[in-house]
Design a protein around this motif. Structure first.
Motif, short mmCIF file in Angstrom:
data_model
loop_
_atom_site.label_atom_id
_atom_site.label_comp_id
_atom_site.label_asym_id
_atom_site.label_seq_id
_atom_site.Cartn_x
_atom_site.Cartn_y
_atom_site.Cartn_z
N ILE A 288 0.84 -1.19 0.00
CA ILE A 288 0.00 0.00 0.00
C ILE A 288 0.88 1.24 0.00
CG2 ILE A 288 -1.79 1.26 1.23
CD1 ILE A 288 -2.76 -1.34 0.04
N ALA A 289 0.62 2.14 -0.93
CA ALA A 289 1.26 3.45 -0.93
C ALA A 289 0.30 4.44 -0.28
CB ALA A 289 1.60 3.87 -2.35
N ARG A 290 0.87 5.31 0.56
CA ARG A 290 0.05 6.26 1.29
C ARG A 290 0.50 7.68 0.96
NH1 ARG A 290 -0.82 8.05 6.86
NH2 ARG A 290 1.31 7.43 7.36
N ARG A 291 -0.47 8.56 0.84
CA ARG A 291 -0.18 9.95 0.54
C ARG A 291 -0.05 10.72 1.84
NH1 ARG A 291 -3.86 14.54 -2.49
NH2 ARG A 291 -2.13 15.71 -3.44
N THR A 292 1.15 11.26 2.04
CA THR A 292 1.43 12.02 3.26
C THR A 292 2.08 13.34 2.89
OG1 THR A 292 3.57 10.90 3.49
CG2 THR A 292 1.68 9.91 4.64
N GLU A 293 2.35 14.11 3.91
CA GLU A 293 2.98 15.42 3.71
C GLU A 293 4.38 15.36 4.28
OE1 GLU A 293 2.20 19.98 5.24
OE2 GLU A 293 0.47 18.77 4.64
N ASP A 294 5.37 15.78 3.48
CA ASP A 294 6.75 15.76 3.97
C ASP A 294 7.06 17.01 4.75
OD1 ASP A 294 6.89 17.67 2.03
OD2 ASP A 294 8.43 16.68 0.81
N ASP A 295 8.30 17.15 5.16
CA ASP A 295 8.68 18.27 6.01
C ASP A 295 8.64 19.61 5.29
OD1 ASP A 295 10.71 17.63 4.34
OD2 ASP A 295 12.28 17.48 5.85
N GLU A 296 8.53 19.61 3.95
CA GLU A 296 8.44 20.86 3.19
C GLU A 296 7.01 21.18 2.76
OE1 GLU A 296 11.22 21.21 0.03
OE2 GLU A 296 12.91 20.40 1.17
N GLY A 297 6.06 20.41 3.26
CA GLY A 297 4.66 20.68 2.96
C GLY A 297 4.18 20.11 1.65
N ARG A 298 4.94 19.20 1.02
CA ARG A 298 4.54 18.60 -0.25
C ARG A 298 3.74 17.33 0.00
NH1 ARG A 298 10.57 19.01 -2.60
NH2 ARG A 298 10.82 17.62 -0.80
N LYS A 299 2.71 17.11 -0.82
CA LYS A 299 1.92 15.90 -0.75
C LYS A 299 2.59 14.85 -1.66
CE LYS A 299 -1.64 17.26 1.78
NZ LYS A 299 -2.07 16.57 3.03
N ILE A 300 3.12 13.80 -1.05
CA ILE A 300 3.85 12.79 -1.79
C ILE A 300 3.32 11.41 -1.42
CG2 ILE A 300 5.95 14.19 -1.98
CD1 ILE A 300 7.11 12.56 0.31
N TRP A 301 3.62 10.44 -2.29
CA TRP A 301 3.22 9.05 -2.10
C TRP A 301 4.44 8.22 -1.73
CZ3 TRP A 301 -1.79 7.16 -2.41
CH2 TRP A 301 -2.75 8.05 -2.92
N ARG A 302 4.28 7.37 -0.69
CA ARG A 302 5.34 6.45 -0.27
C ARG A 302 4.70 5.14 0.21
NH1 ARG A 302 8.49 10.36 3.83
NH2 ARG A 302 6.33 10.84 4.29
N VAL A 303 5.52 4.07 0.22
CA VAL A 303 5.05 2.81 0.77
C VAL A 303 4.77 3.03 2.25
CG1 VAL A 303 5.63 0.39 1.22
CG2 VAL A 303 6.33 1.47 -0.94
N SER A 304 3.61 2.59 2.71
CA SER A 304 3.18 2.88 4.07
C SER A 304 4.04 2.14 5.08
CB SER A 304 1.72 2.50 4.25
OG SER A 304 1.56 1.09 4.14
N ALA A 305 4.16 2.73 6.24
CA ALA A 305 4.90 2.10 7.33
C ALA A 305 4.25 0.79 7.77
CB ALA A 305 5.00 3.07 8.50
N GLN A 306 2.94 0.69 7.66
CA GLN A 306 2.25 -0.54 8.03
C GLN A 306 2.64 -1.69 7.10
OE1 GLN A 306 -1.99 -0.17 7.91
NE2 GLN A 306 -2.37 -2.26 8.68
#
Length: 562
Positions: free
Chosen positions: A150-168
Motif C-alpha cells: 500500500i502506498a500512502r499519501r502524506t505530507e513531507d517536512d516541506e509541505g509537499r503531498k507525496i506518495w510512499r510505501v506505508s509504514a504498516q
C-alpha cells in the motif's frame, strides 16, 4: 485568380495584426490592474516546491521506486518508504537497512501492478475501495501470507503531498518473514561479479531472453511461410485459400506475443529479482501491444484484400474505393491506439495530449488547410461517387480509368498508361464526365449510296438500313433513326441516328461495330454499293480546252485563213 489570392493574404494579415493588437491591449490592461492593486492587500501563500523524486502520483512513485530497486540504491529506496527517518525515529543508516530488507523480500516473492493500472492523478484512484489517501501498487508473499503493498499519501517536512510505501506495509513484511542478515563491510562484493544493469535487469538476461525469443520467433515464422507458399502453389489461381491467408497473417504477431508472454510468466520461477521481472514484464507488455497492433494491422489488410477481390469477382469494382478508405481509417485508428498505449507505458499522460489537440486544432486547421481540404474532398468523392475505381472518365480533357481514390488524392490511369494524380480538393471542384456509367450508346454514322443506284436503289437502301437497325436486339426505338440528308458531290448521303442499349462505354463500341457489319452484309446481299462522298476531276489536254473556247485560252488561229 491572383487577385483573389492577394485579397485573402491581405485579409489574413489584417486578422493577425488585429489579434496581436488585442493581445497587447489585454496584457496592458492586466498590467494596469496589477499596478492599481492596493499595496497593503495580503499576497497569496506560495505553493511548496515540486518533488524532485516525482512522487506526486502513484504511477510516478512506483516508477521511481523500481528504478531505485534496480540500481540497488537502498538510501534512495528509503525515500520511497515511510521508514520513520522524517520523524526522527530512524537514522539514515537504519532507514537504508530497512529499505534493503524490504528490497530483498520483494526480489524473492514480490510483484507490482502494471503501470497503466496506476493513476496519474495526484489524489490517486478514488473508486478502488481504499481510503482516499491510499493506493495498492503491488503484492508481497512473506511467511506464507500475501501482503498488499500500500502506498500512502502524506505530507513531507516541506509541505509537499507525496506518495510512499506505508509504514504498516513495511512492518507487516518485515514481521512476516525473518529479515536477511544486514550487509557488512567485511564481505564486499567482488567487482568481477557485478553485472551490467540495463533497464533494471542484467544485460546478460536481456541478451539471453531476446536471443531465445527472436530465434523461436524466426523459426516458427519461417515454417509457416513455407507452408503458406505450398498452399499458394496448390491453388488453381496461385492464391491461397482465404483461411490460409488469415492464418499466415496471424502467425507472426501471435507467435511474438506468445513467446514474450511466456518469458514474462517464467521469470519468477527462474529466480529473477523484482526489478528484473518488472523490466521483463514491461518489455513483454510493450511487445504484446506491438504484436497486437501488428496482428490487427495484418488482419485488416487481409480483410480489405478479400473484400476487394469479392467486389471484382461480382462486378462491383466501384465499391473498392470506399473499402480502401474504410481500411485506411481503421489502420489510422489502430496506430493511434498503439501510440497512446506505448506512451502510457512510460508514464506519459495521454489525456493531456488529447486536451492539447483541442487547443491546437485551430492552428492545425490553418497550417494544414490544404491537407484538410483534400481529406474532405476525398470523403465527398466517396460519398457522392461521381466516379469510382475502374470507371472510365474525362476530367479537364484528360481521359483515363480511375485506379485509386485515396485520402488525399485520386490516381487516374491514362490511355498512355501513365498515372495522373489529382488532389481531391481540386477533383471535387472539376467537371467530371463519367464515360462508364451509361444505359445506352449513341450511334451516329453516315452511309453513302452511289448516284448510279437511282431512285429505286436509294429507296431500297433506306429500307435495308431501317430493317437492319430494327432487327438489332440492342436497338432502342426512336423517331426517324434513318435519315436522308441530301445530295453530296459524289453520292446520296444517309445518316444512322440511333441509340443502342449497353452497360458500359467499351461495350457500346462493340455493339456499334456489330451493327455496322450487319449493314455492310445487307448492302452486299442487295447488290448495293456504299459510295464515299467526293468530287470527280477530269484531266484534258490544253489543245482540247483551247479549241472549245475555254476561258483563258483564246481560239487557235487557222493558219490557212488570212
Amino acid at each position: 485568380m491572383g487577385f483573389g489570392t492577394d485579397n485573402r493574404k491581405t485579409t489574413w494579415g489584417k486578422s493577425i495584426r488585429l489579434a496581436l493588437a488585442a493581445g497587447l491591449l489585454g496584457l496592458s490592461g492586466a498590467q494596469a490592474l496589477a499596478e492599481d492593486k492596493p499595496k497593503d492587500e495580503p499576497t497569496e501563500t506560495a505553493s511548496p516546491p515540486s518533488d524532485p523524486l516525482e512522487r506526486e502520483n502513484p504511477r510516478n512513485m512506483q516508477i521511481g521506486m523500481m528504478a531505485a530497486i534496480g540500481a540497488q540504491d537502498d538510501a534512495l529506496l528509503a525515500r520511497y518508504i515511510e521508514t520513520g527517518i522524517e520523524t526522527g525515529k530512524a537514522s539514515p543508516e537504519q532507514a537504508a537497512e530497512q529499505a534493503r530488507q524490504f528490497r530483498l523480500l520483494l526480489d524473492k516473492a514480490g510483484s507490482i501492478a502494471q503501470r497503466l493500472a496506476l493513476p496519474l492523478a495526484a489524489e490517486g484512484a478514488l473508486d478502488d475501495g481504499l481510503p482516499p489517501d491510499e493506493e495498492k501498487i503491488g503484492n508481497l508473499t512473506a511467511g506464507g501470507e500475501e501482503i498488499p503493498i500500500i502506498a500512502r499519501r502524506t505530507e513531507d517536512d516541506e509541505g509537499r503531498k507525496i506518495w510512499r510505501v506505508s509504514a504498516q506495509t513495511l512492518a507487516q513484511a518485515l514481521a512476516a518473514e525473518p529479515p536477511p542478515p544486514p550487509a557488512t563491510e567485511e564481505s564486499p562484493v567482488d567487482e568481477s561479479q557485478r553485472k551490467l544493469v540495463v533497464l533494471g535487469a542484467p544485460l546478460s538476461s536481456w541478451v539471453l531472453l531476446l536471443g531465445v525469443g527472436l530465434t523461436i520467433f524466426a523459426a516458427v515464422v519461417l515454417l509457416f511461410r513455407i507452408l503458406y507458399h505450398r498452399l499458394a502453389q496448390q491453388s488453381e489461381d496461385g492464391k491461397p485459400h482465404p483461411v490460409a491467408a488469415i492464418i499466415y497473417a496471424m502467425v507472426p504477431p501471435a507467435t511474438l506475443m506468445a513467446i514474450y508472454q511466456t518469458i514474462s510468466t517464467i521469470a519468477e520461477p527462474l529466480g529473477m529479482g523484482l526489478a528484473e521481472r518488472a523490466a521483463i514484464a514491461r518489455l513483454s507488455g510493450i511487445v504484446v501491444w506491438a504484436g497486437a497492433t501488428w496482428l490487427a494491422w495484418r488482419l485488416v489488410a487481409v480483410a480489405g484484400d478479400f473484400i476487394s477481390d469479392r467486389f471484382r469477382a461480382t462486378g462491383h469494382a466501384q465499391r473498392i474505393g470506399m473499402t480502401g478508405f474504410i481500411i485506411r481509417s481503421i489502420r489510422l485508428l489502430i496506430l493511434a491506439i498503439a501510440i497512446a498505449a506505448f506512451l502510457a507505458t512510460f508514464g506519459i499522460d495521454v489525456t493531456a495530449g488529447l486536451a492539447a489537440l483541442g487547443i491546437g486544432g485551430l492552428a492545425f486547421a490553418l497550417g494544414a488547410r490544404q491537407a484538410v481540404e483534400d481529406l474532405i474532398g476525398g470523403i465527398a468523392l466517396l460519398l457522392d461517387r461521381p466516379v469510382q475505381v475502374g470507371d472510365l472518365c474525362r476530367i479537364d480533357g484528360e481521359v483515363g480509368r480511375v485506379d485509386e481514390i485515396g485520402l488525399r488524392s485520386t490516381r487516374i490511369r491514362t490511355r498512355d498508361r501513365t498515372i495522373l494524380t489529382i488532389p481531391n480538393s481540386q477533383l471535387s471542384d472539376s467537371k467530371i464526365e463519367n464515360l462508364e456509367k451509361r444505359d445506352r450508346f449513341f450511334v451516329s454514322q453516315k452511309v453513302g449510296v452511289s448516284y448510279s443506284a437511282g431512285a429505286e436503289g436509294l429507296a431500297r437502301a433506306l429500307e435495308v438500313l431501317r430493317s437492319t437497325l430494327t432487327e438489332d436486339p440492342h436497338y432502342i426505338p426512336s423517331i426517324c433513326p434513318i435519315r436522308l440528308l441530301g445530295f453530296t458531290d459524289g453520292c446520296f448521303e444517309i445518316e444512322i441516328h440511333a441509340h443502342l442499349r449497353c452497360p458500359s462505354h467499351s461495350e457500346g463500341f462493340l455493339r456499334q461495330e456489330a451493327l455496322m457489319l450487319a449493314v455492310l452484309r445487307a448492302f452486299e446481299h442487295e447488290g448495293l454499293e456504299i459510295a464515299v462522298p467526293g468530287r470527280r476531276l477530269t484531266m484534258e489536254p490544253d489543245s482540247a480546252r483551247a479549241a472549245s473556247g475555254f476561258p483563258g485560252f483564246p481560239p487557235t488561229p487557222n493558219p490557212g485563213k488570212p
